[in-house]
Scaffold this motif. Structure first.
Motif, short mmCIF file in Angstrom:
data_model
loop_
_atom_site.label_atom_id
_atom_site.label_comp_id
_atom_site.label_asym_id
_atom_site.label_seq_id
_atom_site.Cartn_x
_atom_site.Cartn_y
_atom_site.Cartn_z
N GLY A 162 0.87 -1.39 -0.05
CA GLY A 162 0.06 0.08 -0.21
C GLY A 162 0.75 1.06 -0.01
O GLY A 162 0.39 2.46 0.21
N TRP A 163 2.20 1.16 -0.12
CA TRP A 163 3.09 2.28 -0.07
C TRP A 163 3.85 2.14 -1.37
O TRP A 163 4.58 1.26 -1.72
N GLN A 164 3.90 3.30 -2.13
CA GLN A 164 4.71 3.41 -3.44
C GLN A 164 5.83 4.56 -3.20
O GLN A 164 5.29 5.86 -3.00
N GLN A 165 6.85 4.13 -3.43
CA GLN A 165 7.98 5.29 -3.35
C GLN A 165 8.17 6.39 -4.31
O GLN A 165 7.82 6.03 -5.38
N ILE A 166 8.37 7.68 -3.88
CA ILE A 166 8.48 8.51 -4.75
C ILE A 166 9.99 9.11 -4.89
O ILE A 166 10.33 9.24 -5.55
N VAL A 167 10.39 9.37 -3.42
CA VAL A 167 11.98 9.70 -3.21
C VAL A 167 12.28 9.38 -1.97
O VAL A 167 11.74 9.64 -0.88
N GLY A 168 13.46 8.56 -2.05
CA GLY A 168 13.88 8.02 -0.68
C GLY A 168 12.78 7.52 0.30
O GLY A 168 12.43 6.51 -0.27
N ASP A 169 12.86 7.57 1.54
CA ASP A 169 11.73 7.02 2.30
C ASP A 169 10.38 7.38 2.29
O ASP A 169 9.50 7.33 3.06
N LEU A 170 10.17 8.70 1.23
CA LEU A 170 8.73 9.12 0.95
C LEU A 170 8.10 8.51 -0.20
O LEU A 170 8.52 8.41 -1.00
N GLY A 171 6.79 8.27 0.07
CA GLY A 171 5.82 7.55 -0.58
C GLY A 171 4.47 8.07 -0.95
O GLY A 171 4.13 8.48 0.42
N LEU A 172 3.79 7.54 -1.70
CA LEU A 172 2.38 7.59 -1.84
C LEU A 172 1.77 6.48 -0.76
O LEU A 172 2.18 5.42 -1.01
N VAL A 173 0.69 6.84 -0.03
CA VAL A 173 0.08 5.87 0.64
C VAL A 173 -1.42 5.52 -0.03
O VAL A 173 -2.17 6.50 -0.08
N ASP A 174 -1.64 4.28 -0.17
CA ASP A 174 -3.03 3.74 -0.85
C ASP A 174 -4.07 3.83 0.35
O ASP A 174 -3.95 3.13 1.25
N LEU A 175 -4.94 4.77 0.27
CA LEU A 175 -5.90 4.97 1.61
C LEU A 175 -6.94 3.88 1.71
O LEU A 175 -7.71 3.82 2.48
#
Length: 185
Positions: free
Chosen positions: A92-105
């Motif tokens: 449910g988490w998709q990386q954007i940059v480093g340890d930051l990502g989109l979370v599928d709600l």
């Protein structure tokens, strides 16, 4: 002129007068030949995550409020999360940059509890059609700069634009001190 990539920040120049984006810092989360999608990081709403998405309230970062991600799709929400362990990629988490990502709600909250160090919900998003963002950058409306994962979770969001510009090399660091109206200087 730096070309934008997923994970970059768009920082509004003083010339950008659109009230949706004046002073905005936007994280690019998707970019292809059809256009770009971003999330405004520095526009908080008075609404609580607990009121809109109560199941996510316990893991929401301070101050526990929804943020305005942009003027498009305001009937929906996107979320950003920082994973606790570098290299961890919870379902449910998709990386954007480093340890930051989109979370599928739509992911069960239980799968994210303990996996995220920071979590923030954004109502709406910013969107550009094919070539539109590139044209706005070329006309000087946006500065394209690298993102640091913590940018999405600063508490003093009113200082985010200045903070991001200040850490840039050369002239952009100087721009961080420019008043909105240079004639007032």
């Amino acid at each position: 002129m730096r070309h934008p990539h997923v994970g970059d920040l768009l920082v509004a120049s003083a010339d950008l007068l659109d009230p949706n984006f004046a002073g905005a810092v936007v994280l690019i989360v998707d970019l292809d030949e059809e256009g770009a999608l971003g999330i405004v990081l520095n526009q908080r709403t008075p609404l609580l995550v607990a009121d809109a998405l109560p199941q996510w309230a316990d893991i929401a970062s301070e101050p526990g409020r929804l943020h305005r991600g942009g003027p498009v799709g305001v009937d929906g929400a996107l979320a950003l999360g920082r994973v606790r362990e570098s290299g961890a990629e919870p379902i449910g988490w998709q990386q954007i940059v480093g340890d930051l990502g989109l979370v599928d709600l739509d992911t069960p909250v239980e799968m994210m509890e303990g996996a995220l160090a920071s979590f923030r919900v954004f109502v709406g998003y910013a969107g550009w059609g094919s070539g539109q963002l590139e044209a706005e950058i070329a006309e000087g409306s946006w500065y394209v700069v690298p993102c640091e994962a913590g940018d999405a979770f600063v508490e003093a969001i009113e200082e985010l634009r200045r903070h991001v510009l200040r850490r840039q090399p050369g002239e952009l660091a100087w721009v961080s001190t420019r008043p909105a109206d240079p004639e007032l200087n």
